[in-house]
Design a protein around this motif. Structure first.
Motif, PDB file in Angstrom:
ATOM      1  N   ASP A   1       0.752  -8.575 -28.532  1.00  0.00           N
ATOM      2  CA  ASP A   1       1.001  -8.834 -27.039  1.00  0.00           C
ATOM      3  C   ASP A   1       0.431  -7.407 -26.609  1.00  0.00           C
ATOM      4  O   ASP A   1       1.258  -6.245 -26.816  1.00  0.00           O
ATOM      5  N   ALA A   2      -0.503  -7.689 -25.527  1.00  0.00           N
ATOM      6  CA  ALA A   2      -1.162  -6.374 -24.892  1.00  0.00           C
ATOM      7  C   ALA A   2      -0.254  -5.601 -24.019  1.00  0.00           C
ATOM      8  O   ALA A   2      -0.278  -4.454 -23.602  1.00  0.00           O
ATOM      9  N   ARG A   3       0.981  -6.426 -23.601  1.00  0.00           N
ATOM     10  CA  ARG A   3       1.594  -5.722 -22.562  1.00  0.00           C
ATOM     11  C   ARG A   3       2.850  -4.802 -23.117  1.00  0.00           C
ATOM     12  O   ARG A   3       3.220  -4.096 -22.398  1.00  0.00           O
ATOM     13  N   ILE A   4       2.881  -4.766 -24.628  1.00  0.00           N
ATOM     14  CA  ILE A   4       3.738  -4.030 -24.962  1.00  0.00           C
ATOM     15  C   ILE A   4       3.478  -2.766 -25.558  1.00  0.00           C
ATOM     16  O   ILE A   4       2.228  -2.835 -26.090  1.00  0.00           O
ATOM     17  N   THR A   5       4.101  -1.653 -25.070  1.00  0.00           N
ATOM     18  CA  THR A   5       3.879  -0.350 -25.454  1.00  0.00           C
ATOM     19  C   THR A   5       4.081   0.169 -26.789  1.00  0.00           C
ATOM     20  O   THR A   5       4.488  -0.787 -27.808  1.00  0.00           O
ATOM     21  N   ARG A   6       3.622   0.982 -27.229  1.00  0.00           N
ATOM     22  CA  ARG A   6       3.648   1.535 -28.673  1.00  0.00           C
ATOM     23  C   ARG A   6       4.978   1.582 -29.073  1.00  0.00           C
ATOM     24  O   ARG A   6       5.261   1.343 -30.382  1.00  0.00           O
TER      25      ARG A   6
ATOM     26  N   THR B   1      10.098  -2.124 -23.088  1.00  0.00           N
ATOM     27  CA  THR B   1       9.169  -1.942 -24.074  1.00  0.00           C
ATOM     28  C   THR B   1       7.831  -2.468 -23.469  1.00  0.00           C
ATOM     29  O   THR B   1       6.954  -2.502 -24.439  1.00  0.00           O
ATOM     30  N   MET B   2       7.721  -2.886 -22.279  1.00  0.00           N
ATOM     31  CA  MET B   2       6.386  -3.392 -21.719  1.00  0.00           C
ATOM     32  C   MET B   2       5.964  -2.301 -20.723  1.00  0.00           C
ATOM     33  O   MET B   2       6.800  -1.739 -19.990  1.00  0.00           O
ATOM     34  N   HIS B   3       4.781  -2.388 -20.505  1.00  0.00           N
ATOM     35  CA  HIS B   3       4.143  -1.486 -19.199  1.00  0.00           C
ATOM     36  C   HIS B   3       4.749  -2.101 -17.824  1.00  0.00           C
ATOM     37  O   HIS B   3       4.927  -3.219 -17.969  1.00  0.00           O
ATOM     38  N   GLN B   4       4.827  -1.375 -17.052  1.00  0.00           N
ATOM     39  CA  GLN B   4       5.299  -1.596 -15.876  1.00  0.00           C
ATOM     40  C   GLN B   4       4.876  -2.769 -15.040  1.00  0.00           C
ATOM     41  O   GLN B   4       3.449  -2.800 -15.371  1.00  0.00           O
ATOM     42  N   ASP B   5       5.260  -3.549 -14.438  1.00  0.00           N
ATOM     43  CA  ASP B   5       4.610  -4.671 -13.911  1.00  0.00           C
ATOM     44  C   ASP B   5       3.910  -5.534 -14.876  1.00  0.00           C
ATOM     45  O   ASP B   5       2.821  -6.388 -14.496  1.00  0.00           O
TER      46      ASP B   5
ATOM     47  N   GLN C   1       6.696 -15.207 -22.843  1.00  0.00           N
ATOM     48  CA  GLN C   1       7.428 -14.621 -23.859  1.00  0.00           C
ATOM     49  C   GLN C   1       6.345 -13.810 -24.590  1.00  0.00           C
ATOM     50  O   GLN C   1       5.305 -14.091 -24.607  1.00  0.00           O
ATOM     51  N   ALA C   2       6.833 -12.892 -25.324  1.00  0.00           N
ATOM     52  CA  ALA C   2       6.264 -11.613 -26.032  1.00  0.00           C
ATOM     53  C   ALA C   2       5.690 -12.597 -27.445  1.00  0.00           C
ATOM     54  O   ALA C   2       6.395 -13.260 -27.939  1.00  0.00           O
ATOM     55  N   SER C   3       4.375 -12.152 -27.564  1.00  0.00           N
ATOM     56  CA  SER C   3       3.824 -12.890 -28.939  1.00  0.00           C
ATOM     57  C   SER C   3       3.260 -11.825 -29.703  1.00  0.00           C
ATOM     58  O   SER C   3       3.074 -10.463 -29.400  1.00  0.00           O
ATOM     59  N   ARG C   4       2.715 -12.255 -30.827  1.00  0.00           N
ATOM     60  CA  ARG C   4       2.127 -11.011 -31.701  1.00  0.00           C
ATOM     61  C   ARG C   4       1.018 -10.459 -31.114  1.00  0.00           C
ATOM     62  O   ARG C   4       0.098 -11.203 -30.625  1.00  0.00           O
TER      63      ARG C   4
ATOM     64  N   SER D   1       6.623   7.520 -22.735  1.00  0.00           N
ATOM     65  CA  SER D   1       5.502   6.797 -23.495  1.00  0.00           C
ATOM     66  C   SER D   1       4.606   5.863 -22.418  1.00  0.00           C
ATOM     67  O   SER D   1       3.460   5.658 -22.672  1.00  0.00           O
ATOM     68  N   SER D   2       5.212   5.553 -21.465  1.00  0.00           N
ATOM     69  CA  SER D   2       4.475   5.077 -20.318  1.00  0.00           C
ATOM     70  C   SER D   2       5.048   5.175 -18.978  1.00  0.00           C
ATOM     71  O   SER D   2       6.322   5.470 -18.987  1.00  0.00           O
TER      72      SER D   2
END
Length: 456
Positions: free
Chosen positions: A338-343, A320-324, A333-336, A294-295
């Protein structure tokens, strides 16, 4: 720790007594039947039940060799009497009853020998300065001198007085060669510098500094805080009273009792984690491939979390997030949305499948299946100053799921009130833990699903 050693020694002596009695009664002429084996197992279970029912291993009794040993023997004889009564009503009771009587006598002889040998070894070690717990007291200097004298006269005492805090002193001094300070800041620094794990507040009624201030000063430290009502000793009711040096000591903040009582949880955790990893291996392999495709970046995400008593360990999750995605030294904290989270990461977080690698942490002993959820170290530093008793959550091992999570408190805690509620549920779990409670939480986790409205 010594309580656990006594429990193991008792069980070992009971087992040795059973084997010797078997060889004496049956010899080479006959073999015990499966019924005899069942009675042996039942006797062991009844003995354990009797030991705990009579409080043989309670801290206030373990310190007294004669009292602890007499209770252990009384419990053992009572359990074996019950076994003898039950056995007499079953067929072929003759040889079995002889075995039970021989076993009872042998174990009743072996247990005191083993126990008093352990007590003698413990006293010898303490006389040489090993195995003694450093203690600081909050007390008038006169009481401090009396306590220092007591400890000095008992070289085999379990505790050693290292520091005295007395607000009435005109200046810092030494009492019976023990440092005595008058400022709270200096006192807290010295407690931490000397790694003192016990703090006794002696006769708090007469202390100008309130107990709440002491507790607040050490709220982020893993120090057991206890109140000693008076040095001359007074009888106070259970359950918060333990005995140290013949004095009643009231626990204010103390780690939950461990020992054999925690053994079922430790065994259950390892077996459950091993079975879960074997059963979920195909699913976890599929998730690993999906995460990798996925990434860019590793399959697993590792982060420092605090475990029992604040020991830091690396927790495992599926990334579950993009590296770095996070800046060094900063955790958001992750939020609704959140652009950092992969699909694929969004699905894993909603279903909590990203938590599956934590069964590896359970196998390693860093975590339990059930317990307070560990937070990022940066979050701990933030919330410990905002939520009362926040750090008490780490008095036990953190868990993959917990009482707070099955009651809806999982995912983002955007308000301090949510974190306070989570801590309240965690403390309730610590205070009321049983193996049955763990099974209930696991069942609720499965029934209610791993996801939640706050999981994103």
């Amino acid at each position: 720790m010594f309580s656990l050693v006594l429990q193991v020694a008792d069980l070992l002596m009971i087992a040795v007594g059973a084997l010797i009695a078997l060889s004496l009664v049956y010899g080479d002429t006959a073999a015990p039947s499966h019924v005899d084996g069942l009675f042996g197992l039942l006797a062991l279970v009844l003995a354990l039940f009797a030991f705990h029912l009579s409080g043989v291993y309670r801290p206030r009794d373990v310190g007294n060799a004669a009292r602890s040993t007499s209770r252990a023997l009384g419990s053992w004889l009572a359990a074996q009497l019950a076994i003898g009564v039950i056995s007499s009503s079953y067929p072929s009771a003759g040889p079995r009853d002889n075995w039970i009587v021989s076993w009872t006598v042998l174990a009743a002889v072996l247990m005191p020998i083993a126990r008093y040998s352990l007590y003698a070894a413990l006293r010898a070690l303490r006389c040489r300065g090993y195995g003694r717990t450093p203690v600081a007291i909050v007390a008038p200097a006169d009481d401090g001198y009396e306590l220092a004298t007591r400890l000095g006269s008992k070289r085999d005492a379990a505790f050693s007085l290292e520091l005295i805090f007395d607000t009435t002193l005109e200046h810092d001094t030494r009492v019976a060669d023990i440092p005595a300070v008058r400022q709270l800041d200096a006192f807290t620094q010295l407690v931490r510098a000397h790694r003192i794990s016990e703090l006794w507040i002696v006769d708090a009624r007469d202390e100008t500094l309130c107990v709440e201030q002491i507790v607040d000063a050490f709220r982020d430290d893993f120090v057991n805080i206890r109140i000693v009502p008076a040095l001359n000793g007074r009888t106070l009711p259970e359950p918060a009273i333990v005995e140290c040096l013949g004095m009643p000591v009231l626990n204010v903040v103390a780690a939950p009792e461990r020992g054999l009582r925690a053994l079922p949880k430790a065994v259950f955790d390892r077996l459950f984690a091993l079975c879960a990893l074997i059963a979920l291996a195909p699913l976890m392999a599929t998730i690993a491939i999906a995460v990798k495709c996925s990434s860019a970046g590793p399959v697993f995400f590792r982060q420092c979390r605090k475990g029992m008593n604040g020991e830091v360990f690396s927790i495992y999750k599926f990334r579950t997030m993009h590296q770095d995605a996070d800046r060094p030294g900063e955790v958001t904290q992750a939020s609704r949305n959140d652009a950092r989270i992969t699909r694929i990461g969004r699905f894993l977080r909603r279903s909590s499948l990203d938590e599956l690698p934590q069964f590896i942490n359970v196998l390693k002993g860093d975590m339990s299946v059930v317990g307070p959820r560990p937070h990022a170290v940066e979050h701990d530093e933030y919330y410990k100053n905002l939520v009362q008793h926040y750090m008490y959550r780490y008095r036990i091992k953190p868990g993959i799921t917990g009482w707070a999570q099955v009651n809806g408190y999982r995912g983002e805690t955007e308000r301090v009130e949510k974190m306070a509620a989570r801590v309240m549920f965690d403390i309730h779990y610590i205070q009321h833990w049983t193996l049955g409670f763990d099974l209930k939480i696991i069942g609720m986790t499965v029934i209610r699903g791993f996801g939640g409205s706050n999981a994103y």
